[in-house]
Design a protein around this motif. Structure first.
Motif, PDB file in Angstrom:
ATOM      1  N   PHE A  76     -16.197 -15.681 -11.517  1.00 55.23           N
ATOM      2  CA  PHE A  76     -17.102 -16.809 -11.315  1.00 55.23           C
ATOM      3  C   PHE A  76     -17.215 -17.134  -9.834  1.00 55.23           C
ATOM      4  N   LYS A  77     -18.376 -17.632  -9.439  1.00 45.82           N
ATOM      5  CA  LYS A  77     -18.552 -18.069  -8.054  1.00 45.82           C
ATOM      6  C   LYS A  77     -17.741 -19.327  -7.784  1.00 45.82           C
ATOM      7  N   LYS A  78     -17.698 -20.232  -8.791  1.00 49.89           N
ATOM      8  CA  LYS A  78     -16.907 -21.463  -8.682  1.00 49.89           C
ATOM      9  C   LYS A  78     -15.728 -21.349  -9.631  1.00 49.89           C
ATOM     10  N   PRO A  79     -14.484 -21.417  -9.144  1.00 52.48           N
ATOM     11  CA  PRO A  79     -13.329 -21.173 -10.004  1.00 52.48           C
ATOM     12  C   PRO A  79     -13.131 -22.253 -11.063  1.00 52.48           C
ATOM     13  N   LEU A  80     -12.499 -21.852 -12.156  1.00 48.50           N
ATOM     14  CA  LEU A  80     -12.107 -22.753 -13.237  1.00 48.50           C
ATOM     15  C   LEU A  80     -10.647 -23.154 -13.042  1.00 48.50           C
ATOM     16  N   PRO A  81     -10.134 -24.145 -13.785  1.00 46.70           N
ATOM     17  CA  PRO A  81      -8.716 -24.537 -13.645  1.00 46.70           C
ATOM     18  C   PRO A  81      -7.764 -23.392 -14.004  1.00 46.70           C
ATOM     19  N   THR A  82      -6.670 -23.257 -13.229  1.00 49.59           N
ATOM     20  CA  THR A  82      -5.693 -22.194 -13.464  1.00 49.59           C
ATOM     21  C   THR A  82      -4.742 -22.610 -14.578  1.00 49.59           C
ATOM     22  N   GLU A  83      -5.234 -22.598 -15.780  1.00 44.82           N
ATOM     23  CA  GLU A  83      -4.455 -22.983 -16.950  1.00 44.82           C
ATOM     24  C   GLU A  83      -4.852 -22.075 -18.108  1.00 44.82           C
ATOM     25  N   ARG A  84      -3.972 -21.977 -19.086  1.00 45.20           N
ATOM     26  CA  ARG A  84      -4.321 -21.267 -20.318  1.00 45.20           C
ATOM     27  C   ARG A  84      -5.041 -22.251 -21.237  1.00 45.20           C
ATOM     28  N   PRO A 110     -25.968 -23.211 -18.394  1.00 44.70           N
ATOM     29  CA  PRO A 110     -26.935 -22.248 -17.850  1.00 44.70           C
ATOM     30  C   PRO A 110     -26.817 -22.026 -16.347  1.00 44.70           C
ATOM     31  N   GLY A 111     -26.190 -22.967 -15.626  1.00 49.07           N
ATOM     32  CA  GLY A 111     -26.172 -22.853 -14.174  1.00 49.07           C
ATOM     33  C   GLY A 111     -24.962 -22.140 -13.600  1.00 49.07           C
ATOM     34  N   VAL A 112     -24.030 -21.693 -14.450  1.00 54.89           N
ATOM     35  CA  VAL A 112     -22.807 -21.069 -13.940  1.00 54.89           C
ATOM     36  C   VAL A 112     -23.113 -19.664 -13.418  1.00 54.89           C
ATOM     37  N   GLU A 113     -22.672 -19.398 -12.197  1.00 48.72           N
ATOM     38  CA  GLU A 113     -22.905 -18.088 -11.584  1.00 48.72           C
ATOM     39  C   GLU A 113     -21.690 -17.201 -11.790  1.00 48.72           C
ATOM     40  N   PHE A 114     -21.923 -15.982 -12.257  1.00 52.83           N
ATOM     41  CA  PHE A 114     -20.807 -15.078 -12.538  1.00 52.83           C
ATOM     42  C   PHE A 114     -21.284 -13.628 -12.505  1.00 52.83           C
ATOM     43  N   GLU A 115     -20.285 -12.728 -12.466  1.00 51.22           N
ATOM     44  CA  GLU A 115     -20.559 -11.305 -12.657  1.00 51.22           C
ATOM     45  C   GLU A 115     -19.518 -10.752 -13.615  1.00 51.22           C
ATOM     46  N   PHE A 116     -19.911  -9.772 -14.390  1.00 59.04           N
ATOM     47  CA  PHE A 116     -18.976  -9.122 -15.303  1.00 59.04           C
ATOM     48  C   PHE A 116     -18.146  -8.087 -14.550  1.00 59.04           C
ATOM     49  N   VAL A 117     -16.891  -7.986 -14.947  1.00 59.13           N
ATOM     50  CA  VAL A 117     -16.029  -6.917 -14.473  1.00 59.13           C
ATOM     51  C   VAL A 117     -15.882  -5.859 -15.570  1.00 59.13           C
ATOM     52  N   TRP A 118     -15.781  -6.321 -16.807  1.00 60.75           N
ATOM     53  CA  TRP A 118     -15.648  -5.397 -17.942  1.00 60.75           C
ATOM     54  C   TRP A 118     -15.927  -6.168 -19.221  1.00 60.75           C
ATOM     55  N   ILE A 119     -16.498  -5.493 -20.217  1.00 63.78           N
ATOM     56  CA  ILE A 119     -16.727  -6.071 -21.544  1.00 63.78           C
ATOM     57  C   ILE A 119     -16.275  -5.046 -22.576  1.00 63.78           C
ATOM     58  N   GLY A 120     -15.593  -5.494 -23.604  1.00 62.29           N
ATOM     59  CA  GLY A 120     -15.193  -4.546 -24.635  1.00 62.29           C
ATOM     60  C   GLY A 120     -14.694  -5.224 -25.893  1.00 62.29           C
ATOM     61  N   PRO A 121     -14.950  -4.607 -27.064  1.00 63.26           N
ATOM     62  CA  PRO A 121     -14.454  -5.153 -28.319  1.00 63.26           C
ATOM     63  C   PRO A 121     -13.037  -4.661 -28.601  1.00 63.26           C
ATOM     64  N   TYR A 122     -12.318  -5.385 -29.417  1.00 62.44           N
ATOM     65  CA  TYR A 122     -11.070  -4.834 -29.920  1.00 62.44           C
ATOM     66  C   TYR A 122     -10.721  -5.425 -31.283  1.00 62.44           C
ATOM     67  N   GLY A 123     -10.059  -4.589 -32.060  1.00 64.56           N
ATOM     68  CA  GLY A 123      -9.368  -5.018 -33.267  1.00 64.56           C
ATOM     69  C   GLY A 123      -7.918  -4.639 -33.040  1.00 64.56           C
ATOM     70  N   TYR A 124      -7.070  -4.877 -33.972  1.00 68.49           N
ATOM     71  CA  TYR A 124      -5.673  -4.517 -33.781  1.00 68.49           C
ATOM     72  C   TYR A 124      -5.056  -4.220 -35.135  1.00 68.49           C
ATOM     73  N   ARG A 125      -3.941  -3.585 -35.094  1.00 67.36           N
ATOM     74  CA  ARG A 125      -3.186  -3.338 -36.309  1.00 67.36           C
ATOM     75  C   ARG A 125      -1.731  -3.669 -36.038  1.00 67.36           C
ATOM     76  N   ASP A 126      -1.045  -4.047 -37.070  1.00 63.72           N
ATOM     77  CA  ASP A 126       0.398  -4.264 -36.974  1.00 63.72           C
ATOM     78  C   ASP A 126       1.115  -3.009 -37.461  1.00 63.72           C
ATOM     79  N   HIS A 127       2.217  -2.672 -36.843  1.00 62.50           N
ATOM     80  CA  HIS A 127       3.119  -1.692 -37.462  1.00 62.50           C
ATOM     81  C   HIS A 127       4.532  -1.899 -36.950  1.00 62.50           C
TER      82      HIS A 127
END
Length: 550
Positions: free
Chosen positions: A221-229, A284-301
């Motif tokens: 993002f051009k303007k940072p968000l809070p550094t929190e989870r 709508p006004g937030v400025e950003f660029e993508f670094v990566w996009i991807g789907p995921y599922g997961y499995r337990d074992h």
């Protein structure tokens, strides 16, 4: 339709393939330890062994780190893992590059349900969490391994077959220069969730694939968000489904969006679709660029046993859990730290093979506990019945007003160092000892991890022992891997200053009380009133020296 910009791809390091000396040999050369897989767990083990002066061969079929073209895999590194990295000599690089955090917020809709501060219960020099893209961790580990100089790292080396032997393992390897065979006294499989070694040996992983689907957006993002989870249990901007928001290195935010079970993974990963989700979340006004996009599922074992003769399984080769709470990668790193000192003592002739059985006895129950915890998180975040939906709505509504209900809001219980159950080598079970800040009697500073980085030995921390008892204990343990330290007093032993935090954390109260700390910073024994014979007996038990493998 709006188009979205992408940041330049990461430039990952590449290491050269070097033809191995065994090429063309008729007889297979024997190596004491061979590790297959240069992910976080395999690299941590190789680095741990090298730090302890133990040579190993590390095989990987690639010649770089991470996944080509993908910046996001593991990102949250927990305190126990960071303490391990402190001992291995890469923590300062991680802290300088990554994002330190301890504070998190959980939302339902537009309302904050509760917040937490993980720092409040910590006495460690390391923070509760640092966020950093996984490839950086791997990168730092490779460079540290090469600096230590004891590991034969072989890139572009794919294991095609393993054959268990009565006294080791035969390994067939394919390289750009041809194929060859080596043997190992012990083989460690760190090849990940789809382990070809596990498959070839016919070991059942008890896999269960989840129908939970997510899409990762790595965004700057051009303007940072809070550094929190920040976590949303039911985000209004994601059709009432879950969302995670974390800051990583290089100003990159990882935002995970829960998707419908029957979603089209190609569609949800299209930049215009992912961009619309971000616009819905942030405006709508937030400025950003993508670094990566991807789907995921997961499995337990989860394997029934992490040791099969001379083959050991660590990390995702042994166990995979859902990603909630960062319990996957951290658990693999901690597998490596548990196994590393045991392999080192056996390789150096200071322990027998029975000690290696304790790896499975400790880490398999730890993985089972992580699986149970993350499975409960998955059910809370993706209810599978009307009753589960009703329960979640009730819990979330109560949590906003009543503290007792906040513990029931399960957006992912964050990774912690697992306790170990009672076992022959751990009659009391074991809990981790945090990386305490310490001072020598003369005033100079040290830490627990710095003490544990000096050789492969247990620490005996003894509160104000008598001089004669200290001398006798030194004699009783002279042939064993133990470093005896006094806390206060005038015993003649190297002494640390008595400190209230240290005493409380270790559970030391009266003069003469004693704690035995293993090389992986777990408490092996507590003696309310230590004697030289009792110290020696506790150490022999912790090292399984009185137990013999069949």
């Amino acid at each position: 339709m709006e188009s979205f910009a992408f940041a330049p791809a990461y430039e990952l390091p590449v290491w050269p393939f070097v033809p191995p000396p065994e090429l063309g040999r008729a007889e297979a050369v024997r190596h004491p330890i061979v590790i297959v897989g240069a992910g976080p767990s395999g690299l941590t083990l190789a680095c741990d062994l090298a730090q302890r002066g133990v040579r190993a061969v590390l095989l990987d079929e690639d010649d770089t780190v991470g996944v080509r073209g993908a910046s996001s895999r593991g990102i949250c590194y927990a305190q126990k893992s960071l303490e391990i990295f402190e001992r291995l000599g890469i923590y300062e690089r991680i802290a300088a590059k990554g994002i330190t955090w301890s504070f998190g917020r959980t939302f339902s809709g537009e309302q904050e349900v509760y917040s937490f501060n993980l720092q409040a219960e910590s006495v460690s020099r390391q923070p509760p969490f640092i966020n950093l893209q996984q490839f950086y961790i791997e990168w730092f580990l490779v460079e540290r391994i090469l600096e230590l100089g004891l590991t034969d790292v072989r890139w572009k080396s794919r294991v095609t077959r393993v054959e268990p032997l009565s006294d080791g393992v035969r390994i067939e390897i394919e390289t750009p220069a041809g194929s060859y065979t080596i043997e190992a006294d012990r083989l460690i499989d760190a090849t990940g969730a789809n382990s070809p070694i596990r498959t070839q040996l016919g070991i059942d992983a008890h896999a269960s694939r989840s129908t939970d689907r997510w899409c990762i957006s790595d965004v700057r993002f051009k303007k940072p968000l809070p550094t929190e989870r920040w976590t949303w249990v039911d985000a209004p901007f994601n059709e009432g489904r879950g969302v995670w928001q974390h800051l990583m290195a290089d100003g990159v935010w990882r935002i995970d969006y829960q998707m419908p079970e029957d979603c089209d993974t190609a569609h949800i990963s299209r930049p215009e679709v992912a961009g619309a989700r971000l616009r819905e979340q942030l405006g709508p006004g937030v400025e950003f660029e993508f670094v990566w996009i991807g789907p995921y599922g997961y499995r337990d074992h989860l394997l029934d046993s992490f040791r099969h003769g001379r083959v050991f399984f660590i990390g995702d080769a042994a166990h995979v859990v859902s990603p909630f709470g960062a319990r996957g990668g951290n658990s693999g790193i901690q597998d490596a730290a548990n196994l590393g000192w045991k392999l080192a003592l056996v390789a150096q002739g200071q322990a027998n093979d029975a000690l290696l059985d304790s790896y499975d006895a400790e880490r398999q129950p730890a993985a089972k506990q992580n699986l149970e915890v993350t499975s409960r998180s998955a059910r809370f975040l993706a209810p599978r019945s009307p009753a589960e939906h009703t329960l979640r709505r009730a819990v979330v509504a109560l949590a906003a007003r009543h503290p007792f209900a906040r513990a029931l809001v399960n957006a992912g219980r964050m990774s912690v160092a697992n306790d170990y159950p009672p076992a022959p080598q751990l009659p009391e079970g074991a809990r981790t000892v945090q990386n305490l800040a310490l001072r020598w009697a003369g005033g100079s500073e040290t830490t627990l991890m710095q003490l544990l980085a000096e050789g492969t030995q247990c620490l005996g921390l003894w509160l104000a022992p008598a001089r004669a008892e200290a001398r006798a204990a030194m004699d009783a343990t002279a042939s064993l891997p133990l470093r005896l330290l006094a806390i206060g007093g005038d015993s003649g032993l190297p002494a640390l200053q008595a400190d209230e935090t240290l005493m409380r954390h270790l559970g030391l109260h009266d003069a003469g009380s004693f704690v035995l700390v293993r090389p992986d910073a777990y408490r092996a024994a507590t003696l309310p009133q230590a004697t030289p014979d009792a110290i020696a007996a506790a150490l022999r038990t912790a090292l399984a020296l009185d137990h013999h493998a069949p």
